[in-house]
Design a protein around this motif. Structure first.
Motif, PDB file in Angstrom:
ATOM      1  N   PHE A 146     -19.970 -11.663  13.149  1.00  0.00           N
ATOM      2  CA  PHE A 146     -19.273 -10.716  12.289  1.00  0.00           C
ATOM      3  C   PHE A 146     -18.520 -11.495  11.206  1.00  0.00           C
ATOM      4  CE2 PHE A 146     -19.958  -8.258  16.152  1.00  0.00           C
ATOM      5  CZ  PHE A 146     -20.506  -7.112  15.609  1.00  0.00           C
ATOM      6  N   PHE A 204     -21.223  -3.828   6.139  1.00  0.00           N
ATOM      7  CA  PHE A 204     -21.112  -3.195   7.450  1.00  0.00           C
ATOM      8  C   PHE A 204     -21.278  -1.655   7.447  1.00  0.00           C
ATOM      9  CE2 PHE A 204     -18.819  -1.508  11.101  1.00  0.00           C
ATOM     10  CZ  PHE A 204     -19.553  -2.113  12.107  1.00  0.00           C
ATOM     11  N   TYR A 221     -23.631   8.023  14.258  1.00  0.00           N
ATOM     12  CA  TYR A 221     -22.409   7.222  14.076  1.00  0.00           C
ATOM     13  C   TYR A 221     -21.284   8.071  13.449  1.00  0.00           C
ATOM     14  CZ  TYR A 221     -19.214   3.785  12.055  1.00  0.00           C
ATOM     15  OH  TYR A 221     -18.085   3.086  11.680  1.00  0.00           O
ATOM     16  N   ILE A 237     -17.567   9.052  15.052  1.00  0.00           N
ATOM     17  CA  ILE A 237     -16.302   8.682  14.393  1.00  0.00           C
ATOM     18  C   ILE A 237     -15.453   9.940  14.164  1.00  0.00           C
ATOM     19  CG2 ILE A 237     -15.276   7.666  12.308  1.00  0.00           C
ATOM     20  CD1 ILE A 237     -16.811   5.710  14.232  1.00  0.00           C
ATOM     21  N   GLY A 241     -11.812  -3.276  18.380  1.00  0.00           N
ATOM     22  CA  GLY A 241     -13.068  -3.602  17.683  1.00  0.00           C
ATOM     23  C   GLY A 241     -13.173  -2.674  16.489  1.00  0.00           C
ATOM     24  N   SER A 281     -13.484  -3.101  13.276  1.00  0.00           N
ATOM     25  CA  SER A 281     -14.330  -3.428  12.106  1.00  0.00           C
ATOM     26  C   SER A 281     -13.601  -3.072  10.817  1.00  0.00           C
ATOM     27  CB  SER A 281     -15.690  -2.732  12.199  1.00  0.00           C
ATOM     28  OG  SER A 281     -16.383  -3.163  13.334  1.00  0.00           O
ATOM     29  N   THR A 320     -13.006   4.336  12.551  1.00  0.00           N
ATOM     30  CA  THR A 320     -12.384   5.148  13.616  1.00  0.00           C
ATOM     31  C   THR A 320     -10.882   5.263  13.363  1.00  0.00           C
ATOM     32  OG1 THR A 320     -14.070   4.424  15.196  1.00  0.00           O
ATOM     33  CG2 THR A 320     -12.037   5.312  16.109  1.00  0.00           C
ATOM     34  N   ASP A 368      -9.302  -6.411  15.828  1.00  0.00           N
ATOM     35  CA  ASP A 368     -10.638  -7.012  15.745  1.00  0.00           C
ATOM     36  C   ASP A 368     -10.442  -8.528  15.783  1.00  0.00           C
ATOM     37  OD1 ASP A 368     -13.486  -5.562  14.655  1.00  0.00           O
ATOM     38  OD2 ASP A 368     -13.409  -7.767  14.636  1.00  0.00           O
ATOM     39  N   ASN A 369     -11.408  -9.255  16.305  1.00  0.00           N
ATOM     40  CA  ASN A 369     -11.251 -10.722  16.317  1.00  0.00           C
ATOM     41  C   ASN A 369     -11.969 -11.375  15.144  1.00  0.00           C
ATOM     42  OD1 ASN A 369     -13.853 -10.481  17.208  1.00  0.00           O
ATOM     43  ND2 ASN A 369     -13.681 -11.958  18.877  1.00  0.00           N
ATOM     44  N   SER A 370     -12.495 -10.557  14.216  1.00  0.00           N
ATOM     45  CA  SER A 370     -13.126 -11.114  13.021  1.00  0.00           C
ATOM     46  C   SER A 370     -12.169 -10.968  11.834  1.00  0.00           C
ATOM     47  CB  SER A 370     -14.440 -10.371  12.733  1.00  0.00           C
ATOM     48  OG  SER A 370     -14.810 -10.564  11.383  1.00  0.00           O
ATOM     49  N   GLU A 403      -7.162 -10.294  17.051  1.00  0.00           N
ATOM     50  CA  GLU A 403      -7.023 -10.787  18.419  1.00  0.00           C
ATOM     51  C   GLU A 403      -8.309 -10.509  19.190  1.00  0.00           C
ATOM     52  OE1 GLU A 403      -3.033  -9.704  19.691  1.00  0.00           O
ATOM     53  OE2 GLU A 403      -3.485 -10.538  21.665  1.00  0.00           O
ATOM     54  N   ASP A 404      -8.540 -11.305  20.229  1.00  0.00           N
ATOM     55  CA  ASP A 404      -9.665 -11.056  21.127  1.00  0.00           C
ATOM     56  C   ASP A 404      -9.215  -9.991  22.125  1.00  0.00           C
ATOM     57  OD1 ASP A 404     -11.506 -11.084  23.210  1.00  0.00           O
ATOM     58  OD2 ASP A 404     -11.890 -13.220  23.012  1.00  0.00           O
ATOM     59  N   ILE A 405      -9.888  -8.848  22.135  1.00  0.00           N
ATOM     60  CA  ILE A 405      -9.404  -7.735  22.974  1.00  0.00           C
ATOM     61  C   ILE A 405      -9.524  -8.045  24.467  1.00  0.00           C
ATOM     62  CG2 ILE A 405      -9.740  -5.915  21.259  1.00  0.00           C
ATOM     63  CD1 ILE A 405     -12.327  -5.148  22.752  1.00  0.00           C
ATOM     64  N   ASN A 429     -15.171   1.907  20.288  1.00  0.00           N
ATOM     65  CA  ASN A 429     -16.445   2.400  19.764  1.00  0.00           C
ATOM     66  C   ASN A 429     -17.392   1.249  19.429  1.00  0.00           C
ATOM     67  OD1 ASN A 429     -15.888   5.111  20.045  1.00  0.00           O
ATOM     68  ND2 ASN A 429     -15.088   5.364  17.971  1.00  0.00           N
ATOM     69  N   PHE A 430     -18.469   1.137  20.198  1.00  0.00           N
ATOM     70  CA  PHE A 430     -19.524   0.136  19.977  1.00  0.00           C
ATOM     71  C   PHE A 430     -18.974  -1.291  19.981  1.00  0.00           C
ATOM     72  CE2 PHE A 430     -20.947   4.083  17.842  1.00  0.00           C
ATOM     73  CZ  PHE A 430     -21.987   4.371  18.707  1.00  0.00           C
ATOM     74  N   ILE A 443     -18.618  -7.692  24.395  1.00  0.00           N
ATOM     75  CA  ILE A 443     -17.731  -8.474  25.267  1.00  0.00           C
ATOM     76  C   ILE A 443     -18.573  -9.074  26.392  1.00  0.00           C
ATOM     77  CG2 ILE A 443     -15.726  -8.320  26.840  1.00  0.00           C
ATOM     78  CD1 ILE A 443     -14.992  -7.801  23.897  1.00  0.00           C
TER      79      ILE A 443
HETATM   80  C1  GEK Z   1     -16.513   1.437  14.183  1.00  0.00           C
HETATM   81  N1  GEK Z   1     -15.535   0.384  16.159  1.00  0.00           N
HETATM   82  O1  GEK Z   1     -16.752   1.404  12.968  1.00  0.00           O
HETATM   83  N2  GEK Z   1     -12.276  -8.847  20.344  1.00  0.00           N
HETATM   84  C2  GEK Z   1     -12.060  -8.067  19.244  1.00  0.00           C
HETATM   85  N3  GEK Z   1     -13.065  -7.578  18.476  1.00  0.00           N
HETATM   86  C3  GEK Z   1     -14.317  -7.903  18.810  1.00  0.00           C
HETATM   87  C4  GEK Z   1     -14.623  -8.710  19.927  1.00  0.00           C
HETATM   88  C5  GEK Z   1     -13.535  -9.199  20.700  1.00  0.00           C
HETATM   89  N4  GEK Z   1     -13.735  -9.967  21.777  1.00  0.00           N
HETATM   90  N5  GEK Z   1     -15.973  -8.868  20.001  1.00  0.00           N
HETATM   91  C6  GEK Z   1     -16.490  -8.173  18.963  1.00  0.00           C
HETATM   92  N6  GEK Z   1     -15.504  -7.601  18.249  1.00  0.00           N
HETATM   93  C7  GEK Z   1     -16.240   0.136  14.895  1.00  0.00           C
HETATM   94  C8  GEK Z   1     -17.539  -0.590  15.057  1.00  0.00           C
HETATM   95  S1  GEK Z   1     -18.622  -3.069  15.564  1.00  0.00           S
HETATM   96  C9  GEK Z   1     -20.087  -2.415  16.220  1.00  0.00           C
HETATM   97  C10 GEK Z   1     -17.452  -1.775  15.967  1.00  0.00           C
HETATM   98  C11 GEK Z   1     -21.339  -3.008  15.724  1.00  0.00           C
HETATM   99  C12 GEK Z   1     -15.620  -6.764  17.052  1.00  0.00           C
HETATM  100  C13 GEK Z   1     -16.543  -7.308  15.975  1.00  0.00           C
HETATM  101  O2  GEK Z   1     -15.895  -8.259  15.156  1.00  0.00           O
HETATM  102  C14 GEK Z   1     -16.942  -6.037  15.228  1.00  0.00           C
HETATM  103  O3  GEK Z   1     -16.102  -5.775  14.138  1.00  0.00           O
HETATM  104  C15 GEK Z   1     -16.796  -4.940  16.281  1.00  0.00           C
HETATM  105  O4  GEK Z   1     -16.211  -5.549  17.432  1.00  0.00           O
HETATM  106  C16 GEK Z   1     -18.094  -4.278  16.700  1.00  0.00           C
HETATM  107  O5  GEK Z   1     -16.549   2.448  14.875  1.00  0.00           O
HETATM  108  O6  GEK Z   1     -21.302  -3.909  14.891  1.00  0.00           O
HETATM  109  O7  GEK Z   1     -22.430  -2.541  16.212  1.00  0.00           O
END
Ligand code: GEK
Length: 244
Positions: free
Chosen positions: A21, A29, A40, A44, A65, A67, A71, A90-92, A118-120, A134-135, A140
């Motif tokens: 990511f 995205f 999707y 949302i 997460g 993004s 949401t 989000d961790n990105s 942060e890493d959730i 969501n997704f 993880i």
């Molecule tokens: C949406 N919910 O638009 N800690 C935090 N974030 C993380 C981790 C982690 N360990 N691992 C992945 N992510 C959003 C869509 S996208 C779904 C979620 C997809 C984050 C990652 O950086 C990304 O932004 C998100 O989880 C997944 O409803 O890409 O299919």
């Protein structure tokens, strides 16, 4: 801001290496997820409505997460309960930078939003009334999923709700094949070429690890959710409300 087209896997070279990511993904995205995940937008929108029903006064609402904050925004636009605030995690850094830029001027009269990198799976959660996942659980590490859900369950006030959306796999190999084929048709119909589909599939393998619907329901029950109700299903994509 208009969304850029996802052309990340248009050439074979661009698909080298695993999926991350990063900034390139963050830029495209919204287009990527809309063209890849059936329903999707519906999920949302429903997340906003569910949050509105389960939010309790003066509590935290998490979007884990987050993004670019789709949401988060849906929830902020629906919840009218006094004193609530959203913590979007989000961790990105690349994703959060885009999210902050897009929402630098959030609509007035909506909930305050804290954007947290942060890493959730390592987080300490505040008590909360709604958590959206969501997704994201699918990314993880499998061995860390039960602890994360257990932490979320303990943080939720009684009658609070977890919103969980995931890509799933079927237990039956034939059904899996049928739904997978239809999902590929969905992506083709949304303009992805065979090369792009193959490139993305290769990059995301071992990064997105889906589980069966039963595995999700059993784990949610095991960590103490007293009611698990499916509110969305299309092809290999499902979403549930789990009530604490
Ligand atoms: C949406 N919910 O638009 N800690 C935090 N974030 C993380 C981790 C982690 N360990 N691992 C992945 N992510 C959003 C869509 S996208 C779904 C979620 C997809 C984050 C990652 O950086 C990304 O932004 C998100 O989880 C997944 O409803 O890409 O299919």
């Amino acid at each position: 801001m208009s969304d850029l087209e996802d052309n990340l896997f248009k050439t074979p070279l661009s698909s080298a290496g695993g999926f991350r990511f990063d900034e390139k993904v963050a830029l495209v995205f919204p287009d990527m997820i809309r063209r890849s995940v059936p329903g999707y937008g519906h999920i949302i929108g429903s997340s906003g409505l569910i949050a509105k029903r389960y939010a309790k006064a003066n509590t935290v609402i998490y979007d884990l997460g987050c993004s670019l904050g789709a949401t988060t925004l849906a929830i902020a636009g629906e919840v009218e309960t006094p004193g609530c605030r959203i913590i979007a995690v989000d961790n990105s850094e690349a994703m959060l930078a885009q999210a902050r830029m897009r929402l630098s001027e959030p609509p007035i009269d909506t909930l305050p939003i804290d954007w947290v990198c942060e890493d959730i799976s390592d987080m300490t959660f505040e008590r909360c009334s709604v958590v959206a996942l969501n997704f994201t659980l699918q990314f993880i590490e499998k061995g860390k999923r039960e602890k994360l859900l257990s932490d979320v369950r303990r943080a939720l006030y009684p009658n609070g709700a977890l919103i969980l959306a995931e890509k799933i796999v079927q237990e039956n190999a034939k059904s899996q094949d049928t739904l997978n084929t239809l999902h590929l048709d969905f992506k083709r119909a949304n303009g992805y070429s065979e090369l792009e589909i193959a490139g993305k599939r290769q990059a995301i393998e071992n990064v997105l690890v889906p589980e069966t619907a039963n595995a999700h329901i059993e784990r949610l029950t095991r960590v103490g959710f007293r009611e698990v109700t499916e509110f969305f299903h299309c092809l290999n994509f499902k979403a549930w409300i789990a009530v604490a």
